[in-house]
Design a protein around this motif. Structure first.
Motif, PDB file in Angstrom:
ATOM      1  N   THR A  38       9.315   3.458 -12.223  1.00 37.15           N
ATOM      2  CA  THR A  38       9.497   2.194 -11.507  1.00 37.15           C
ATOM      3  C   THR A  38       8.133   1.604 -11.148  1.00 37.15           C
ATOM      4  OG1 THR A  38       9.845   3.596  -9.584  1.00 37.15           O
ATOM      5  CG2 THR A  38      11.784   2.524 -10.496  1.00 37.15           C
ATOM      6  N   ASP A  39       8.145   0.371 -10.664  1.00 32.34           N
ATOM      7  CA  ASP A  39       6.885  -0.287 -10.286  1.00 32.34           C
ATOM      8  C   ASP A  39       6.471   0.036  -8.857  1.00 32.34           C
ATOM      9  OD1 ASP A  39       7.183  -1.516 -12.709  1.00 32.34           O
ATOM     10  OD2 ASP A  39       8.220  -3.254 -11.854  1.00 32.34           O
ATOM     11  N   THR A  40       7.239   0.909  -8.210  1.00 35.92           N
ATOM     12  CA  THR A  40       6.990   1.159  -6.796  1.00 35.92           C
ATOM     13  C   THR A  40       5.665   1.880  -6.589  1.00 35.92           C
ATOM     14  OG1 THR A  40       8.532   2.956  -7.195  1.00 35.92           O
ATOM     15  CG2 THR A  40       9.290   1.168  -5.805  1.00 35.92           C
ATOM     16  N   SER A  41       5.009   1.544  -5.495  1.00 36.63           N
ATOM     17  CA  SER A  41       3.753   2.209  -5.149  1.00 36.63           C
ATOM     18  C   SER A  41       4.060   3.491  -4.383  1.00 36.63           C
ATOM     19  CB  SER A  41       2.905   1.268  -4.294  1.00 36.63           C
ATOM     20  OG  SER A  41       2.091   2.020  -3.421  1.00 36.63           O
ATOM     21  N   LEU A  42       3.339   4.574  -4.717  1.00 35.23           N
ATOM     22  CA  LEU A  42       3.618   5.860  -4.068  1.00 35.23           C
ATOM     23  C   LEU A  42       2.711   6.106  -2.867  1.00 35.23           C
ATOM     24  CD1 LEU A  42       4.287   8.351  -7.000  1.00 35.23           C
ATOM     25  CD2 LEU A  42       5.792   6.708  -5.927  1.00 35.23           C
ATOM     26  N   ASP A  43       1.812   5.178  -2.598  1.00 31.81           N
ATOM     27  CA  ASP A  43       0.873   5.380  -1.494  1.00 31.81           C
ATOM     28  C   ASP A  43       1.626   5.635  -0.202  1.00 31.81           C
ATOM     29  OD1 ASP A  43      -0.990   4.875  -3.350  1.00 31.81           O
ATOM     30  OD2 ASP A  43      -1.461   2.824  -2.691  1.00 31.81           O
ATOM     31  N   ASP A  44       1.261   6.733   0.446  1.00 33.19           N
ATOM     32  CA  ASP A  44       1.828   7.071   1.749  1.00 33.19           C
ATOM     33  C   ASP A  44       3.352   7.205   1.725  1.00 33.19           C
ATOM     34  OD1 ASP A  44      -0.664   7.015   2.977  1.00 33.19           O
ATOM     35  OD2 ASP A  44      -0.546   4.827   3.181  1.00 33.19           O
ATOM     36  N   MET A  97       6.640  16.054   2.300  1.00 36.36           N
ATOM     37  CA  MET A  97       5.766  16.143   1.133  1.00 36.36           C
ATOM     38  C   MET A  97       5.480  14.730   0.624  1.00 36.36           C
ATOM     39  SD  MET A  97       6.539  18.029  -2.528  1.00 36.36           S
ATOM     40  CE  MET A  97       6.317  19.720  -1.981  1.00 36.36           C
ATOM     41  N   LYS A  98       4.206  14.514   0.280  1.00 33.62           N
ATOM     42  CA  LYS A  98       3.855  13.208  -0.278  1.00 33.62           C
ATOM     43  C   LYS A  98       4.480  13.083  -1.669  1.00 33.62           C
ATOM     44  CE  LYS A  98      -0.097  11.388   1.985  1.00 33.62           C
ATOM     45  NZ  LYS A  98      -0.062  12.250   3.165  1.00 33.62           N
ATOM     46  N   LEU A  99       5.013  11.923  -1.966  1.00 31.51           N
ATOM     47  CA  LEU A  99       5.684  11.742  -3.249  1.00 31.51           C
ATOM     48  C   LEU A  99       4.686  11.904  -4.402  1.00 31.51           C
ATOM     49  CD1 LEU A  99       8.558  11.329  -4.032  1.00 31.51           C
ATOM     50  CD2 LEU A  99       8.126   8.903  -4.295  1.00 31.51           C
ATOM     51  N   ALA A 100       3.455  11.480  -4.172  1.00 31.10           N
ATOM     52  CA  ALA A 100       2.422  11.612  -5.205  1.00 31.10           C
ATOM     53  C   ALA A 100       2.206  13.089  -5.540  1.00 31.10           C
ATOM     54  CB  ALA A 100       1.131  10.972  -4.734  1.00 31.10           C
ATOM     55  N   ASP A 101       2.239  13.971  -4.519  1.00 34.73           N
ATOM     56  CA  ASP A 101       2.078  15.411  -4.762  1.00 34.73           C
ATOM     57  C   ASP A 101       3.264  15.951  -5.541  1.00 34.73           C
ATOM     58  OD1 ASP A 101      -0.257  15.276  -3.367  1.00 34.73           O
ATOM     59  OD2 ASP A 101       0.597  15.991  -1.464  1.00 34.73           O
ATOM     60  N   LEU A 102       4.473  15.474  -5.169  1.00 33.94           N
ATOM     61  CA  LEU A 102       5.679  15.908  -5.855  1.00 33.94           C
ATOM     62  C   LEU A 102       5.603  15.568  -7.342  1.00 33.94           C
ATOM     63  CD1 LEU A 102       9.304  15.536  -4.630  1.00 33.94           C
ATOM     64  CD2 LEU A 102       8.703  14.507  -6.804  1.00 33.94           C
ATOM     65  N   VAL A 103       5.133  14.374  -7.654  1.00 34.22           N
ATOM     66  CA  VAL A 103       5.008  13.951  -9.062  1.00 34.22           C
ATOM     67  C   VAL A 103       4.053  14.882  -9.802  1.00 34.22           C
ATOM     68  CG1 VAL A 103       4.266  12.082 -10.590  1.00 34.22           C
ATOM     69  CG2 VAL A 103       5.583  11.554  -8.529  1.00 34.22           C
ATOM     70  N   ASN A 104       2.932  15.241  -9.160  1.00 32.50           N
ATOM     71  CA  ASN A 104       1.974  16.154  -9.785  1.00 32.50           C
ATOM     72  C   ASN A 104       2.585  17.521 -10.039  1.00 32.50           C
ATOM     73  OD1 ASN A 104      -0.150  14.420 -10.050  1.00 32.50           O
ATOM     74  ND2 ASN A 104      -0.970  14.841  -8.004  1.00 32.50           N
ATOM     75  N   LEU A 105       3.297  18.045  -9.027  1.00 30.69           N
ATOM     76  CA  LEU A 105       3.890  19.382  -9.142  1.00 30.69           C
ATOM     77  C   LEU A 105       4.877  19.455 -10.299  1.00 30.69           C
ATOM     78  CD1 LEU A 105       4.557  20.160  -5.367  1.00 30.69           C
ATOM     79  CD2 LEU A 105       3.048  21.448  -6.886  1.00 30.69           C
ATOM     80  N   LEU A 106       5.596  18.371 -10.546  1.00 30.75           N
ATOM     81  CA  LEU A 106       6.629  18.381 -11.581  1.00 30.75           C
ATOM     82  C   LEU A 106       6.126  17.796 -12.900  1.00 30.75           C
ATOM     83  CD1 LEU A 106       9.770  17.233  -9.522  1.00 30.75           C
ATOM     84  CD2 LEU A 106       9.049  19.547 -10.067  1.00 30.75           C
ATOM     85  N   ASP A 107       4.801  17.573 -13.015  1.00 32.78           N
ATOM     86  CA  ASP A 107       4.242  16.868 -14.178  1.00 32.78           C
ATOM     87  C   ASP A 107       5.082  15.642 -14.482  1.00 32.78           C
ATOM     88  OD1 ASP A 107       2.249  18.764 -14.573  1.00 32.78           O
ATOM     89  OD2 ASP A 107       3.602  20.062 -15.720  1.00 32.78           O
ATOM     90  N   GLY A 108       5.426  14.924 -13.454  1.00 32.18           N
ATOM     91  CA  GLY A 108       6.394  13.835 -13.588  1.00 32.18           C
ATOM     92  C   GLY A 108       5.764  12.504 -13.960  1.00 32.18           C
ATOM     93  N   THR A 109       6.620  11.559 -14.298  1.00 35.21           N
ATOM     94  CA  THR A 109       6.202  10.190 -14.590  1.00 35.21           C
ATOM     95  C   THR A 109       7.005   9.255 -13.695  1.00 35.21           C
ATOM     96  OG1 THR A 109       6.068  10.901 -16.884  1.00 35.21           O
ATOM     97  CG2 THR A 109       5.847   8.540 -16.468  1.00 35.21           C
TER      98      THR A 109
END
Lengths: 122, 323
Positions: A16-22, A1-13
């Motif tokens: 950190t400064d890390t980039s979630l791309d790919d 699962m893409k981390l960006a999708d996971l953040v959306n699913l959990l209404d997360g924030t």
């Protein structure tokens, strides 16, 4: 699962400064006991936990955990965030509880990356 | 001192690519095409055209009784087509001005010949002058790419063997020792030493699995020193080509009942420690799962020594893998 999708699913924030791309995670485990995490988590997982101290990030580092989700609106201390930034491990916060957050991800197909262990407590 | 032949300096030699080196190392027989389809000299040009078209050839050697007589190329066929002369024998149009290479010569010889002539393919001969194959520029590129890939895999293997450092240093028994002082109650830095140990192992070429197993074992041991000791203790990791020995020792207070301490779930940790996510009595159990050998020696007078060993290389001595 893409981390960006996971953040959306959990209404997360992402705190950190890390980039979630790919950035992808292969599975997940939920636990508050770091010894359990060290004993059972498979590499490339995301860890869902209610524990916010720097040990969680160190555990992630040792156990090849790709990202950490802090549940129930818990915010990690700046020190924890600093270590995560240094080690490039994304930290995500969500208002969902541990059970619900895990359930949402499981329903969306993110499998358990917790290996079952034999009966330890004899 | 003046010299007729320019000598390549080290600085210039740096710019020689691995592909160029390989052109000298590889022999023609390693990259050439064997089992070449041969034409007979009496064959009609028409027939040769059919074969070329069907097999997608752009040239083929002409051989009689094992002797190479010439090469027929697409250009020769085009000439015959223009002259509307497809009914004659192959030997009328084939190229007989032959430039051949020897199979044991380095590939660079073929490259030189290609640049000196206009030929697209060269017959390859053995020591007895018998045709053993054909070499084209395409064969050379493919051969070089294959060799570069082999190089790459060999390089990967070396990295994974954790032996770069150890191979360069010759001694009766070489080992690298890492030491970390762990302070009692220093939760803020808990796991710092273990992270550094894991990173060091990866840099030395340990596999991710071995680095992870060592990391988990030594992390639990590090937390034990922080949680349970009187004054803290020391983590000592000795890395050898065939094994990694990790040791955690302190000067007290010692474990009263070692058997009991080894029991899963047994813990003497305070609530504060449990709030950190540790102290559930699983540390030593976890360590035991991760290492190949573990020894716990403790006395109330002298403190505690924990030895953990992970064996490398040999698969039979390394039965445990933590996923």
């Amino acid at each position: 699962m893409k981390l960006a999708d996971l953040v959306n699913l959990l209404d997360g924030t992402v705190v950190t400064d890390t980039s979630l791309d790919d950035y992808e995670v292969a599975g997940a485990m939920s636990a508050d006991l770091m010894s359990d995490v060290l004993a059972s988590i498979r590499p490339e997982s995301v860890l869902l936990t209610g524990l916010c101290n720097p040990q969680v990030v160190r555990t992630a580092l040792i156990a090849d955990i790709r990202a950490i989700v802090f549940i129930r609106g818990k915010n990690p201390a700046q020190e924890t965030i600093n270590i995560a930034n240094e080690e490039n491990i994304p930290l995500i916060t969500t208002n969902y509880g541990l059970y619900e957050a895990s359930g949402i991800l499981y329903r969306e197909g993110l499998q358990s990356y917790e290996t079952q262990t034999e009966d330890d407590c004899s | 001192m003046a010299s007729k032949h320019p000598v390549i300096s080290d600085k210039e030699a740096e710019h020689i690519t691995r592909a160029e080196e390989l052109a000298y190392e590889l022999r023609i027989q390693e990259v050439m095409t064997e089992d070449v389809f041969c034409l007979e000299p009496e064959m009609k040009m028409e027939t040769a055209l059919d074969i070329f078209q069907k097999e997608h050839f752009s040239g083929a050697p002409v051989v009689k009784d094992g002797h190479l007589l010439g090469i027929l190329s697409i250009e020769d066929l085009i000439r015959a087509l223009r002259e509307n002369n497809m009914d004659v024998a192959v030997q009328e149009y084939m190229t007989t001005n032959l430039v051949t290479v020897r199979k044991l010569d380095p590939v660079v010889e073929a490259l030189k010949t290609f640049s000196q002539t206009n030929f697209g393919r060269l017959p390859v001969m053995d020591e007895n002058g018998t045709l053993v194959g054909i070499i084209t520029k395409g064969d050379i590129s493919n051969g070089l790419l294959r060799a570069l890939q082999r190089d790459y895999h060999a390089e990967e293997l070396i990295r994974y063997r954790a032996s770069h450092l150890f191979e360069d240093i010759v001694s009766g028994r070489t080992s690298l020792i890492l030491r970390y002082d762990i302070r009692k109650g220093d939760f803020t830095h808990g796991g710092n030493a273990s992270s550094n140990i894991k990173r060091a192992l990866l840099r030395l070429g340990a596999t991710p699995q071995v680095a992870r197993r060592c990391g988990i074992a030594v992390y639990e041991a590090e937390m034990n020193l922080i949680i349970h000791t009187t004054h803290g203790g020391t983590l000592r990791v000795e890395i050898e080509p065939h094994k990694i020995t990790m040791e955690a020792y302190d000067d007290g207070p010692g474990i009263e009942d070692v058997d009991q301490a080894m029991r899963p779930g047994y813990s003497t940790a305070t609530n504060e420690v449990r709030e950190m996510g540790f102290g559930a009595g699983m540390g030593l159990v976890n360590i035991k799962r991760c290492v190949d050998e573990m020894r716990l020696i403790s006395s109330l007078e002298r403190g505690t020594n924990l030895y953990m060993i992970i064996y490398l290389n040999d698969d039979d001595t390394n039965p445990k893998t933590i996923q």
